[in-house]
Motif scaffolding. Sequence first.
Motif, mmCIF file in Angstrom:
data_model
loop_
_atom_site.group_PDB
_atom_site.id
_atom_site.type_symbol
_atom_site.label_atom_id
_atom_site.label_comp_id
_atom_site.label_asym_id
_atom_site.label_seq_id
_atom_site.Cartn_x
_atom_site.Cartn_y
_atom_site.Cartn_z
ATOM 1 N N ARG A 71 0.876 -1.179 0.000
ATOM 2 C CA ARG A 71 0.000 0.000 0.000
ATOM 3 C C ARG A 71 0.908 1.222 0.000
ATOM 4 O O ARG A 71 1.719 1.409 0.906
ATOM 5 C CB ARG A 71 -0.925 -0.014 1.215
ATOM 6 N N ASP B 156 -4.680 12.285 10.956
ATOM 7 C CA ASP B 156 -4.434 10.856 10.802
ATOM 8 C C ASP B 156 -4.779 10.481 9.365
ATOM 9 O O ASP B 156 -5.761 10.978 8.813
ATOM 10 C CB ASP B 156 -5.281 10.049 11.796
ATOM 11 N N GLN C 181 -5.449 4.952 7.589
ATOM 12 C CA GLN C 181 -5.084 3.571 7.272
ATOM 13 C C GLN C 181 -3.562 3.455 7.261
ATOM 14 O O GLN C 181 -2.851 4.450 7.319
ATOM 15 C CB GLN C 181 -5.665 3.139 5.934
ATOM 16 N N GLU C 182 -3.091 2.230 7.179
ATOM 17 C CA GLU C 182 -1.658 1.973 7.246
ATOM 18 C C GLU C 182 -1.076 1.817 5.845
ATOM 19 O O GLU C 182 -1.717 1.252 4.962
ATOM 20 C CB GLU C 182 -1.413 0.694 8.050
ATOM 21 N N ASP D 7 2.626 0.892 3.497
ATOM 22 C CA ASP D 7 3.965 0.291 3.499
ATOM 23 C C ASP D 7 5.010 1.254 2.961
ATOM 24 O O ASP D 7 6.187 1.156 3.300
ATOM 25 C CB ASP D 7 3.956 -0.984 2.651
ATOM 26 N N GLN E 142 4.640 8.244 11.579
ATOM 27 C CA GLN E 142 4.765 7.578 12.881
ATOM 28 C C GLN E 142 3.483 6.821 13.240
ATOM 29 O O GLN E 142 3.527 5.772 13.874
ATOM 30 C CB GLN E 142 5.084 8.607 13.973
ATOM 31 N N LYS E 143 2.354 7.357 12.814
ATOM 32 C CA LYS E 143 1.057 6.736 13.108
ATOM 33 C C LYS E 143 0.633 5.728 12.047
ATOM 34 O O LYS E 143 -0.009 4.725 12.356
ATOM 35 C CB LYS E 143 -0.039 7.814 13.209
ATOM 36 N N ASN E 144 0.978 6.012 10.790
ATOM 37 C CA ASN E 144 0.347 5.297 9.679
ATOM 38 C C ASN E 144 1.284 4.500 8.781
ATOM 39 O O ASN E 144 0.847 3.939 7.775
ATOM 40 C CB ASN E 144 -0.439 6.276 8.810
ATOM 41 N N LEU E 145 2.566 4.431 9.140
ATOM 42 C CA LEU E 145 3.512 3.614 8.379
ATOM 43 C C LEU E 145 3.601 2.240 9.034
ATOM 44 O O LEU E 145 3.699 2.142 10.260
ATOM 45 C CB LEU E 145 4.885 4.283 8.350
ATOM 46 N N SER E 146 3.552 1.192 8.221
ATOM 47 C CA SER E 146 3.647 -0.161 8.770
ATOM 48 C C SER E 146 5.002 -0.368 9.438
ATOM 49 O O SER E 146 5.958 0.369 9.177
ATOM 50 C CB SER E 146 3.439 -1.200 7.660
ATOM 51 N N ASP E 147 5.095 -1.400 10.273
ATOM 52 C CA ASP E 147 6.328 -1.641 11.043
ATOM 53 C C ASP E 147 7.550 -1.795 10.151
ATOM 54 O O ASP E 147 8.639 -1.341 10.498
ATOM 55 C CB ASP E 147 6.163 -2.892 11.909
ATOM 56 N N GLY F 121 7.598 -0.649 7.044
ATOM 57 C CA GLY F 121 7.419 0.312 5.969
ATOM 58 C C GLY F 121 8.558 1.309 5.842
ATOM 59 O O GLY F 121 9.410 1.425 6.726
#
Length: 285
Positions: free
Chosen positions: A119, A179, A182-183, A185, A234-239, A241
């Motif tokens: 994504r 925000d 959604q998350e 990558d 920081q809120k919306n990037l995958s781990d 990503g």
Amino acid sequence: MKIKEYRTQFIQALTLMYDEGEAESFFYLILEEKQQLKRIDLALEPDLVFSENDIDVWNSILKQLKLEIPIQYLLGKTSFYGLDFEVNENVLIPRPETEELVDWIISNNRTIEQSKNLRILDIGTGSGCIAISLAKNLPNAEVFAIDVSEKALATAQKNAALNEVKVTFISQNILETLDLGQEFDIIVSNPPYVRNLEKEEIKKNVLDNEPHLALFVEDNDALIFYRKIAELAQKNLSDSGKLYFEINQYLGKEMVDLLEEMDFKDIELRKDIYGNDRMMRAGFR
């Protein structure tokens, strides 16, 4: 008039503001767009002529080039990463340096396995050149793009259709966004980064014609977009990503410091083809 004769006049008329090579490249770009003729056609048929109507059209374009209106706007199109894009006064003309950023992202996610279910979010999409190029070259990815300008988004939507890719375009002011909802990558952005103090370095054809909303930031807060986008990441990037930026060449150290202070890891600063600090990548691990 023979086209070859007009060519000589055309190039001579532009040499006061452009070098001869650039003026010649303009001539052949226009020749292909307006007459559907290439350089080789003129070499093979040196006696080809312009009609009076052709000359009127060319003289009109020449007049606008003398006013330093970018040729991409005059033709209404440009090429980016091997794709065609519509451009107009509502969007920046894509730069070769941005192609390098796109290539970096693609090379990091080139295989089907890597790109599967990715994504991607492009913030400040403008003409859509980044988002569309990524969608075209990472066909398994789901691509989203944000811009504050409705007119820019309309152009980007046309470009997505032109290049036969699916991109979800969103009208949104990123500075007012709390925000992303959604998350992702990959989050990528080429935001406004030219400080007012650097205006004297900007070519007249850019300064007088390209949208300032997409170019300039205030001198006292040049990293405003980067800070905001990093906060959202920081809120919306995958781990696993990655965050990618195109940056102001003079602010490479400041950008590294900013991302380090915000606890990003694996920070990489890269130079562009001209040897300037121009792009960054960072993640959480």
